[in-house]
Write an enzyme that holds these catalytic residues in place. Structure first.
Site, PDB file in Angstrom:
ATOM      1  N   GLN A 112      -3.840   3.854   4.691  1.00 34.86           N
ATOM      2  CA  GLN A 112      -2.855   3.261   3.816  1.00 34.86           C
ATOM      3  C   GLN A 112      -3.967   2.512   2.551  1.00 34.86           C
ATOM      4  O   GLN A 112      -4.529   1.559   2.988  1.00 34.86           O
ATOM      5  CB  GLN A 112      -2.467   2.002   4.627  1.00 34.86           C
ATOM      6  CG  GLN A 112      -1.301   2.560   5.878  1.00 34.86           C
ATOM      7  CD  GLN A 112      -0.913   1.897   6.814  1.00 34.86           C
ATOM      8  OE1 GLN A 112      -1.856   0.717   7.227  1.00 34.86           O
ATOM      9  NE2 GLN A 112       0.382   1.567   6.867  1.00 34.86           N
ATOM     10  N   GLU A 125       8.379 -10.759   4.748  1.00 30.11           N
ATOM     11  CA  GLU A 125       7.757 -10.686   6.222  1.00 30.11           C
ATOM     12  C   GLU A 125       6.346 -11.507   6.042  1.00 30.11           C
ATOM     13  O   GLU A 125       5.447 -10.875   5.261  1.00 30.11           O
ATOM     14  CB  GLU A 125       7.614  -9.252   6.545  1.00 30.11           C
ATOM     15  CG  GLU A 125       7.039  -9.152   7.961  1.00 30.11           C
ATOM     16  CD  GLU A 125       5.807  -8.299   8.106  1.00 30.11           C
ATOM     17  OE1 GLU A 125       5.460  -7.942   9.223  1.00 30.11           O
ATOM     18  OE2 GLU A 125       5.136  -7.832   6.967  1.00 30.11           O
ATOM     19  N   ASP A 156       7.666  -5.917   3.019  1.00 26.94           N
ATOM     20  CA  ASP A 156       6.512  -6.064   4.011  1.00 26.94           C
ATOM     21  C   ASP A 156       5.208  -6.420   3.894  1.00 26.94           C
ATOM     22  O   ASP A 156       4.822  -6.292   2.561  1.00 26.94           O
ATOM     23  CB  ASP A 156       6.318  -4.274   4.684  1.00 26.94           C
ATOM     24  CG  ASP A 156       5.500  -4.052   5.659  1.00 26.94           C
ATOM     25  OD1 ASP A 156       5.785  -4.511   6.849  1.00 26.94           O
ATOM     26  OD2 ASP A 156       4.363  -3.538   5.316  1.00 26.94           O
ATOM     27  N   HIS A 204       9.650  -4.705  16.323  1.00 32.43           N
ATOM     28  CA  HIS A 204       9.077  -3.515  16.662  1.00 32.43           C
ATOM     29  C   HIS A 204       7.505  -3.788  16.768  1.00 32.43           C
ATOM     30  O   HIS A 204       6.806  -2.921  17.160  1.00 32.43           O
ATOM     31  CB  HIS A 204       9.171  -2.726  15.164  1.00 32.43           C
ATOM     32  CG  HIS A 204       8.502  -3.188  13.887  1.00 32.43           C
ATOM     33  ND1 HIS A 204       8.658  -4.110  13.364  1.00 32.43           N
ATOM     34  CD2 HIS A 204       7.371  -2.789  13.430  1.00 32.43           C
ATOM     35  CE1 HIS A 204       7.952  -4.479  12.481  1.00 32.43           C
ATOM     36  NE2 HIS A 204       7.180  -3.697  12.547  1.00 32.43           N
ATOM     37  N   ARG A 260       2.043  -0.628  20.645  1.00 33.16           N
ATOM     38  CA  ARG A 260       3.463  -1.229  20.206  1.00 33.16           C
ATOM     39  C   ARG A 260       4.691  -0.006  20.561  1.00 33.16           C
ATOM     40  O   ARG A 260       5.744  -0.347  20.699  1.00 33.16           O
ATOM     41  CB  ARG A 260       3.290  -1.358  18.664  1.00 33.16           C
ATOM     42  CG  ARG A 260       2.492  -2.709  18.254  1.00 33.16           C
ATOM     43  CD  ARG A 260       2.359  -2.823  16.775  1.00 33.16           C
ATOM     44  NE  ARG A 260       1.819  -1.750  16.309  1.00 33.16           N
ATOM     45  CZ  ARG A 260       1.712  -1.534  15.104  1.00 33.16           C
ATOM     46  NH1 ARG A 260       1.925  -2.388  14.048  1.00 33.16           N
ATOM     47  NH2 ARG A 260       0.871  -0.428  14.441  1.00 33.16           N
ATOM     48  N   ARG A 280      13.566  -5.483   2.878  1.00 30.41           N
ATOM     49  CA  ARG A 280      12.386  -6.340   3.458  1.00 30.41           C
ATOM     50  C   ARG A 280      11.076  -6.173   2.898  1.00 30.41           C
ATOM     51  O   ARG A 280      10.664  -4.997   3.070  1.00 30.41           O
ATOM     52  CB  ARG A 280      12.393  -5.849   5.111  1.00 30.41           C
ATOM     53  CG  ARG A 280      11.543  -6.506   6.126  1.00 30.41           C
ATOM     54  CD  ARG A 280      11.351  -5.941   7.231  1.00 30.41           C
ATOM     55  NE  ARG A 280      10.282  -6.292   8.059  1.00 30.41           N
ATOM     56  CZ  ARG A 280       8.899  -5.916   8.121  1.00 30.41           C
ATOM     57  NH1 ARG A 280       8.609  -4.944   7.023  1.00 30.41           N
ATOM     58  NH2 ARG A 280       8.198  -6.304   8.965  1.00 30.41           N
ATOM     59  N   HIS A 315       0.933  -1.267  -0.051  1.00 30.55           N
ATOM     60  CA  HIS A 315       0.018   0.046  -0.060  1.00 30.55           C
ATOM     61  C   HIS A 315       0.907   1.263   0.010  1.00 30.55           C
ATOM     62  O   HIS A 315       2.216   1.315   0.190  1.00 30.55           O
ATOM     63  CB  HIS A 315      -0.929  -0.072   1.230  1.00 30.55           C
ATOM     64  CG  HIS A 315      -0.084  -0.259   2.628  1.00 30.55           C
ATOM     65  ND1 HIS A 315      -0.212  -1.444   3.194  1.00 30.55           N
ATOM     66  CD2 HIS A 315       0.576   0.397   3.251  1.00 30.55           C
ATOM     67  CE1 HIS A 315       0.610  -1.612   4.281  1.00 30.55           C
ATOM     68  NE2 HIS A 315       1.003  -0.244   4.276  1.00 30.55           N
TER      69      HIS A 315
END
Length: 616
Positions: free
Chosen positions: A233, A307, A265, A374, A499, A263, A165
């Site tokens: 998003q 991921e 995502d 994270h 988080r 990475r 996105h």
């Protein structure tokens, strides 16, 4: 050269391109209905990115092509960090590289740092410009300067590529909001809720409490847009070849800034098809395979890290096959969650089962292992297997969350829930490794015994991390036992997202003042890291399997390589445990690499949260 304008190209590039052209064309044309115009545009763009790649990066590419296992060695140790939390800016990180080196780290994962709108950035995962750094962190030139210095110091760099996105502030999204039909074709726009409601019948919600549903109504243009994650998003439509072509360009632009590991995502989500759950569809693997081919053409020293936060059966396919690989590395998400489950249950059964599954995979498949990151901890455990022991999924998740928020019996863990959904009992968990291990509670109570126990738990977990097969990655701050940071509750842009509990600023005062607890953890961890780096038995190419220990709370792992053997034992209990180790006549043959003592000296009773690495 096939599929490209007549431009004189280097022999190096031509060889790479021609070797992969046929498969790339076949995959692209199958996915995009023989759209040769779009394919030729893609091919022409690739050489431009190759030309842009500087001489130092091309030199690095060549050295890695000659040594394709460069990332599988036992001396690779990673660390992930938020730039602002660690050192304020990219220039600040560069200044702090001596500390990074002192940690034994030679692989740095910079959490999302590209431009994203304040207050609507999802921790940097809502990208408004893939070619611009957040102004408060620095510039793209600062990033290039940092990666170049990292390379000079032998440090590889990783950066997230948010490909599912864009932010609603991205130029494509702004044009789409203003009615541009070409821009709208890059997303999923609908005039009413008819089609979105059909999608909703089969597509699960990612955040049922904080962002329910998978679509958002846009008031100012009277349209519905797909938003799998948060309303700001907007999901990209990869059925449009322009989206793939341009996002590949963004990926290669990152690689040319000196990023060694891309990475990917949320990669399972990138292809949408009505009537499905829009997860792990076959077209996703086609896209990832094409990205692998393209990187091998333009920047073969760059790795793809997937991921995939799914159960093991869904994760492994993202490696592709040995002859047609997709991702170079994948996150070992399942083992991370099972590790914390083992701390709470003090039973290694599930962890042992999953390690056996991972160890049975081809050695070409490299996992990136971690204790914390994270993100939250999701309890996506193997409940079908656990059911045979009478374990109910909803009740077990509640048990785990109660334990790690300090509500459970005999628990000193301190964490907070994330996206708590009382209907499903499906809350996830936040907290630093040290706080979940009990250090925060021990220090608050000024209880020396609890502090010692928490340190032992923390170090046992890191000892287990380093003994797994794959690449260990620390979360910045874990190396000094950083605890939860509750100040996020005072920030209106962060307070709704728990988080941020484990995304606090790095406590430099603990390093500068040599805080006794921080240094105890740091020194013990560095000792284990040095051992791992100096013994080939920790190589990714080692033969690894689990063994029975005669104790439900103790995990046993064997690593074999080039005639050497490591027998590692980990006590996941807060009580001493009697275990089986090896025959009595071998007691003096094996030496614990950590303590320097033989088995005969240590005996067969493991202390609470003990960690032994017996080597011969």
């Amino acid at each position: 050269m096939a599929g490209s304008k007549t431009v004189k190209k280097t022999a190096e590039y031509t060889k790479r391109f021609d070797e992969r052209y046929d498969e790339l064309k076949w995959l692209y044309c199958e996915l995009y209905n023989n759209n040769m115009e779009a394919f030729d545009w893609l091919c022409d763009s690739l050489y431009g990115y190759y030309q842009e790649r500087n001489a130092d990066l091309k030199k690095l590419d060549r050295s890695r092509v000659k040594n394709p296992d460069w990332y599988k060695q036992n001396d690779l140790l990673g660390m992930m960090m938020y730039t602002n939390a660690f050192a304020g800016t990219l220039k600040g990180v560069k200044e702090k590289l001596p500390y990074v080196k002192s940690c034994g780290v030679n692989y740095l994962h910079f959490m999302p740092l590209l431009e994203s709108p304040k207050g609507r950035d999802d921790g940097g995962y809502a990208v408004a410009d893939f070619r611009k750094v957040k102004p408060e962190l620095g510039t793209m030139e600062d990033l290039e300067d940092l990666t170049a210095e990292c390379h000079r110091q032998g440090i590889s760099c990783c950066l997230d590529f948010v490909m599912n996105h864009t932010s609603e502030d991205h130029e494509w999204a702004r044009a789409a909001r203003n009615g541009d039909p070409v821009a709208r074709s890059r997303y999923f726009f609908y005039d009413d809720w008819f089609v979105p409601n059909i999608y909703e019948e089969t597509v699960p919600e990612v955040f049922p409490t904080t962002a329910p549903g998978n679509f958002t109504w846009i008031n100012d243009c009277n349209q519905v847009v797909m938003t799998t994650f948060y309303p700001y998003q907007w999901d990209l439509n990869y059925a449009n070849p322009m989206v793939f072509n341009d996002m590949v360009g963004n990926m290669l632009y990152m690689a040319n800034r000196g990023i060694d590991v891309i990475r990917l995502d949320a990669v399972p989500y990138i292809w949408k098809q009505i009537g499905t759950n829009c997860r792990n569809l076959p077209q996703v693997h086609t896209l990832v395979r094409m990205m692998r081919i393209i990187s091998e053409i333009v920047c073969p020293g760059v790795l793809l890290l997937g991921e995939v936060v799914m159960e093991p059966s869904k994760v492994v396919p993202y490696f592709g096959t040995v002859d047609k690989p997709e991702c170079h590395m994948l996150y070992n998400v399942t083992t991370m969650a099972s590790t914390w489950n083992t701390i709470a249950t003090k039973n290694v059964g599930l962890l042992k089962r999953q390690m056996d599954q991972v160890c049975a995979l081809p050695k070409d498949y490299v996992f990136l292992n971690y204790l914390r990151c994270h993100d939250d901890i999701g309890w996506g455990l193997d409940y079908d297997w656990l059911a045979q022991f009478g374990i109910d999924e909803v009740a077990h998740k509640k048990f785990l969350n109660d334990y790690f928020t300090g509500k459970g019996y005999n628990s000193d863990s301190r964490g907070e829930l994330y996206n708590d959904d009382p209907r499903l009992g499906d809350a996830r968990l936040c907290g630093t490794t040290a706080s979940l291990s009990g250090l925060e509670a021990g220090q608050y109570e000024a209880n020396a015994d609890k502090i010692d126990q928490a340190i032992a738990c923390d170090l046992m977990l890191h000892g287990y991390l380093l003994a797994q097969s794959g690449i260990p990655v620390l979360y910045s701050g874990d190396e000094i036992g950083q605890t939860n940071d509750y100040t996020y509750k005072n920030d209106p842009d962060k307070c709704a997202d728990s988080r941020y509990l484990h995304r606090g600023n790095f406590p430099w005062d603990k390093v500068e003042n040599k805080d006794p607890v921080a240094m105890k953890i740091f020194d013990a961890l560095r000792h284990m890291e040095d051992i791992r780096a100096s013994h080939d038995v920790f190589s990714c190419n080692a033969n690894v399997y689990t063994i029975e220990t005669g104790c439900a709370s103790v995990l046993g792992i064997v690593r074999e390589y080039a005639g050497h053997e490591l027998r590692a034992f980990f006590n996941f209990s807060n009580m001493d445990q009697l275990i089986w180790t090896m025959p009595e006549d071998q007691a003096d043959i094996y030496t614990d690499l950590i303590s320097g003592k033989t088995l005969r000296e240590l005996g067969a009773v493991m202390p609470r949260y003990g960690c032994w690495w017996f080597y011969r």
